[in-house]
Design a protein around this motif. Structure first.
Motif, mmCIF file in Angstrom:
data_model
loop_
_atom_site.group_PDB
_atom_site.id
_atom_site.type_symbol
_atom_site.label_atom_id
_atom_site.label_comp_id
_atom_site.label_asym_id
_atom_site.label_seq_id
_atom_site.Cartn_x
_atom_site.Cartn_y
_atom_site.Cartn_z
ATOM 1 N N GLN A 179 36.288 140.827 -83.191
ATOM 2 C CA GLN A 179 35.632 139.527 -83.071
ATOM 3 C C GLN A 179 35.979 138.660 -84.282
ATOM 4 O O GLN A 179 35.157 138.474 -85.176
ATOM 5 N N LYS A 182 33.588 135.732 -85.168
ATOM 6 C CA LYS A 182 32.325 136.197 -85.753
ATOM 7 C C LYS A 182 32.557 136.749 -87.153
ATOM 8 O O LYS A 182 31.686 136.658 -88.023
ATOM 9 N N GLU A 185 32.345 133.910 -89.490
ATOM 10 C CA GLU A 185 30.940 133.544 -89.697
ATOM 11 C C GLU A 185 30.244 134.554 -90.614
ATOM 12 O O GLU A 185 29.435 134.189 -91.457
ATOM 13 N N THR A 224 24.140 141.570 -86.992
ATOM 14 C CA THR A 224 25.551 141.849 -86.750
ATOM 15 C C THR A 224 25.849 143.327 -86.945
ATOM 16 O O THR A 224 26.620 143.930 -86.187
#
Length: 335
Positions: A179, A182, A185, A224
């Motif tokens: 990902q 992500k 982020e 996460t």
């Protein structure tokens, strides 16, 4: 200085009153006082003396010396209260001794004697109590300052904890291939967290709004890393302006949730941060499965010690069967 009476204070007062009454009984016996004087005078002495002491410790001293430092008004109220209390004791003493109160020659002299009497009644016990309180306060302050230094060191260590960094790097490594958006982020949130930790490392308290923003970034890392094992909700029931809490307090409480609760894979550990007037409340559901994760924060005991220096309110902890709840006081510096 804490002027509230504790168990040892009451024990000390009981000893003082016991010795004082014993000596007065000897004097009454030598002077041949009436039985009614024994029955009335001694209980009355305790009632008036104790009432004056409590009035001074709970009202006069905190209001005029601790908070306002209004020495003139404190002196004026002291004279008035002592004169009233001592005069009442003298008046009833005249009655129990069978003296004619109409023969009191001078009201001024009677009130003056009342002031002297009350000063004698509470001088020794309140003097001993205040010295005891002063000593206990200094001892407690030294202990709290010692703990504060230990807390600061632990907090600093927690900010650069290798396990914390290692776990986040592992999570980031798994995100980069699967990902990538992500992962970017995650890097951004992690950098915001470290920037905040470095910026606030010397601050005793921080604005609640900043701590909440930090908490949101911190929750992102937890979500996460652990996926659906944890759910978080933030409820802001008041404005966060001019509200403060100890730096890193929310971090410590969130770490406490993760450290002591592990999801069974079916039900998530639900945590709610509620901000009400005067209190920030963190409530989490409890798991029977104990987590082996490291704790990176200062912990509840250290947070309690920090609050001793920052607020008169204490942390409240409610450990129930199905949930765990921590109330921490919100500090309003503008008051």
């Amino acid at each position: 200085m804490n002027t509230k009476l504790n168990k040892s204070d009451w024990t000390l007062l009981a000893i003082i009153y016991g010795v004082t009454i014993f000596l007065n009984i000897i004097d009454y016996y030598r002077e041949g006082n009436y039985l009614i004087e024994y029955i009335v005078d001694f209980p009355l002495y305790i009632i008036i003396s104790l009432s004056l002491i409590l009035f001074f410790l709970h009202i006069l001293i905190p209001k005029f010396l601790v908070y306002k430092k209004d020495y003139l008004r404190f002196f004026m109220y002291t004279i008035a209260i002592l004169t009233l209390g001592g005069s009442i004791d003298n008046f009833i003493g005249h009655l129990t001794a069978g003296k004619d109160i109409t023969k009191i020659s001078s009201i001024i002299l009677f009130l003056q004697n009342g002031l002297y009497n009350a000063s004698d009644m509470i001088g020794l016990p309140i003097g001993i109590l205040l010295v005891k309180k002063l000593y206990e306060g200094k001892t407690e302050l030294l202990e709290v300052e010692k703990k504060q230094k230990e807390n600061e060191l632990k907090l600093l260590r927690s900010q650069i904890d290798p396990h914390f960094l290692f776990n986040n790097l592992n999570t980031l490594d798994s995100l980069i291939d699967t990902q990538p958006i992500k992962a970017k982020e995650y890097i951004n949130r992690l950098s915001l967290i470290y920037r905040y930790l470095i910026k606030t490392k010397d601050a005793e308290v921080m604005e609640l709004s900043n701590e909440i923003e930090f908490a949101k970034n911190y929750i992102f890392l937890i979500k996460t890393r652990f996926g659906d094992d944890y759910e978080f909700t933030i409820k802001e029931n008041i404005t966060l302006k001019d509200k403060f809490i100890p730096t890193g307090a929310i971090q410590a409480l969130l770490e406490n949730v993760v450290k002591h609760n592990k999801s069974d894979g079916i039900s998530a550990i639900k945590t709610t941060i509620t901000i009400n007037k005067g209190w920030l409340i963190i409530t989490n559901s409890k798991s029977k499965i104990k987590s082996t994760n490291e704790s990176f924060g200062t912990g509840l005991d250290n947070l309690k010690a920090r609050y001793k220096l920052l607020s008169d309110e204490k942390i409240q902890i409610h450990n129930m069967d199905a949930k765990f709840e921590v109330f921490i006081p919100i500090i309003t510096l503008s008051e």
